[in-house]
Write a protein that holds these residues in place. Structure first.
Motif, short mmCIF file in Angstrom:
data_model
loop_
_atom_site.label_atom_id
_atom_site.label_comp_id
_atom_site.label_asym_id
_atom_site.label_seq_id
_atom_site.Cartn_x
_atom_site.Cartn_y
_atom_site.Cartn_z
N UNK A 106 -6.33 -7.97 12.03
CA UNK A 106 -4.90 -7.66 12.15
C UNK A 106 -4.10 -8.89 11.72
N UNK A 107 -3.29 -8.71 10.67
CA UNK A 107 -2.51 -9.80 10.11
C UNK A 107 -1.03 -9.59 10.45
N UNK A 108 -0.40 -10.66 10.93
CA UNK A 108 1.04 -10.60 11.20
C UNK A 108 1.78 -11.00 9.93
N UNK A 109 2.72 -10.11 9.51
CA UNK A 109 3.51 -10.34 8.30
C UNK A 109 4.93 -10.74 8.73
N UNK A 110 5.37 -11.95 8.36
CA UNK A 110 6.71 -12.39 8.79
C UNK A 110 7.82 -11.58 8.11
N UNK A 116 5.94 -5.82 -0.86
CA UNK A 116 5.75 -5.86 -2.31
C UNK A 116 5.07 -7.16 -2.74
N UNK A 117 5.38 -8.27 -2.06
CA UNK A 117 4.77 -9.55 -2.42
C UNK A 117 3.26 -9.51 -2.15
N UNK A 118 2.91 -8.87 -1.03
CA UNK A 118 1.47 -8.77 -0.71
C UNK A 118 0.77 -7.88 -1.74
N UNK A 119 1.39 -6.75 -2.06
CA UNK A 119 0.79 -5.84 -3.04
C UNK A 119 0.64 -6.52 -4.40
#
Length: 513
Positions: A106-110, A116-119
């Motif tokens: 489980x990753x926390x995304x700020x 879109x940046x992750x994709x």
């Protein structure tokens, strides 16, 4: 390598934080997918990093989160990215606990990192990995080509094994190992003969994956050739499934080996035309001209004693040429194989590997008409016409007896009696002795038994009479009756021979009811 959760966590621009599943971050990520569905599983393929804000989820319900996470793990999702600061200021404890229990990273995304940046990061990493694979594939292709040109198939196998960090083997059409690299893999390669033969029965291109408790590694088999039946096969053994770069290398090896095989087929066709000319000259009694045409190609064969084989049947047009040529090639022997209509004519070194392979050949179960082979006595270029006659005679006997192989040497060494089982001989014998058997059936004497005893004792009256338990005058009377009934003289040696062979011939079979 493809991107992993660990590589995304270490991506400085994404600022991701691991909140669960710290020990499973090396899982490769096939894609990053955004879904706010309560059940996105029907749209997953496995290997995804799922990105959510929990817009439609009751992320604080422990039971609901347990079911949700279990469904994701069952679908092969490798990680879950949760955006904080959108619907929840922090990841709910129910989701954290469920992810920890089920082993889902489980990753926390700020808030400042858009999905879109992750994709885009995942897409760029996948593209870079594919580019590296293609580049490595082209490099492998160049190296395999260089090794093939310099060292032939053996060099190619060595380079391929190094590229795969495994082993590679080349087989001929019979399933025998032609070359293997590295050498320690020879025993493993030899265990695949049956699998290679099964692959041969499928039209090319064909492939198969072999594995199981008896195999130390994962093995792929690929047929080689463009004809109706593959002429050889390639096996590659690795510790696990092939990656993209390794797959490029294998496909390059298949193409190069196929080109080599097809070139070899053209050379063999030219050699066969020369071989046909050599055989015709030998059969015409022109050994000197035959030697001139044979040159270095068939010269060694003509310098040593050889045997002439005649084969007739399905295998003569199909598997037998490949079997004999492969055996001769492995032993470094010269062999001359010439198709002749429905037959196959072969000159093979006396006592060589090709002769041994022919003798050990087992008829195929799917042969409606068994293939028969006749073998001459040892011959030389001056005696090929005689050898051909001998092989023809042996082939005739093989067909009549229903045997796969008969050597002419054994015909003279054996008995002539088994040859009398021919239908024409039986008919002759039945016609010759029928009158005597009809006479005996009336109970007026035992002329057939008396004739057999008299002939077996070479016409000696006393010995034959004693064998029958009658007086010699009685036997003389019976022999006169034989002469009268047959209208033939027992003093004629030809008559005695015919009668003896007729007595030795199996009696006619009774008619079926």
């Amino acid at each position: 390598m493809p991107p992993t959760l660990a590589s995304l966590v270490h991506h400085s621009a994404l600022r991701l934080t691991v909140r669960a599943g710290q020990d499973r971050l090396e899982a490769p990520v096939r894609w990053a997918h955004v879904s706010e569905l309560a059940d996105p599983v029907p749209y997953m393929e496995g290997g995804e990093l799922l990105l959510i804000t929990a817009l439609t989820l009751d992320a604080e319900d422990p039971e609901a989160m347990t079911r949700y996470v279990r469904r994701l793990v069952g679908a092969g999702v490798v990680g879950l990215g949760f955006a904080v600061g959108v619907n929840y200021d922090e990841i709910p404890g129910a989701l954290l606990d469920a992810a920890e229990r089920e082993g889902l990273p489980l990753l926390e995304v700020p808030r400042r990192t858009p999905f879109l940046a992750i994709t885009k990061a995942v897409s760029a990493a996948i593209a870079a990995d594919q580019y590296r694979a293609v580049t490595a594939g082209f490099a492998a292709q160049r190296e395999l080509t260089r090794q093939t040109l310099s060292d032939g198939p053996e060099g190619l196998l060595g380079a391929l094994a190094a590229q795969l960090d495994g082993w590679a083997a080349l087989y001929d059409a019979s399933g025998a190992v032609v070359a293997v690299a590295p050498p320690w893999a020879g025993r493993r390669a030899a265990r695949l003969t049956a699998d290679v033969r099964r692959l041969r029965d499928r039209p090319p291109p064909a492939s198969a994956v072999v594995g199981g408790p008896e195999h130390e590694d994962r093995v792929e088999l690929h047929s080689l050739g463009t004809g109706r039946r593959p002429r050889s096969a390639l096996a590659v053994g690795t510790a696990g499934p092939l990656g993209t770069a390794e797959r490029y290398a294998v496909h390059s090896a298949i193409a190069l080996l196929t080109l080599t095989t097809e070139r070899s087929r053209s050379l063999r066709a030219a050699e066969q035309r020369i071989g046909t000319a050599v055989l015709r000259m030998l059969l015409a009694g022109e050994p000197d001209h035959a030697r001139t045409v044979a040159g270095d190609l068939y010269g060694p064969l003509l310098d040593a004693p050889f045997r002439l084989l005649l084969a007739e049947g399905p295998a003569a047009r199909d598997s037998l040429p490949e079997l004999l040529e492969s055996a001769a090639a492995r032993a470094g022997e010269s062999i001359l194989v010439v198709p002749d209509g429905d037959r196959l004519v072969v000159l093979a070194t006396e006592g060589g590997a090709a002769m041994a392979a022919c003798a050990d050949r087992e008829p195929r179960a799917d042969e409606d008409t068994p293939t028969a082979i006749g073998v001459s006595a040892p011959a030389d270029p001056n005696t090929v016409p005689t050898a051909h006659t001998q092989a023809e005679q042996a082939l005739t006997v093989a067909r009549r007896r229903g045997r796969p192989l008969v050597e002419h040497d054994h015909l003279a060494a054996g008995s002539i009696v088994p040859l009398l089982a021919d239908d024409a001989v039986r008919a002759f014998s039945d016609g010759l002795l029928r009158a005597l058997r009809e006479h005996d059936a009336t109970g007026r004497g035992d002329l057939v038994a008396s004739l057999r005893a008299w002939l077996s004792h070479h016409g000696q009256w006393d010995a034959a009479a004693a064998d029958l338990g009658v007086h010699r005058h009685t036997l003389r009377y019976r022999m006169r009756r034989v002469e009268e009934i047959l209208t033939r003289s027992l003093d004629d040696p030809d008559v005695r021979m015919e009668l003896w062979l007729a007595l030795k011939s199996p009696p006619p079979e009774p008619p079926h009811p």
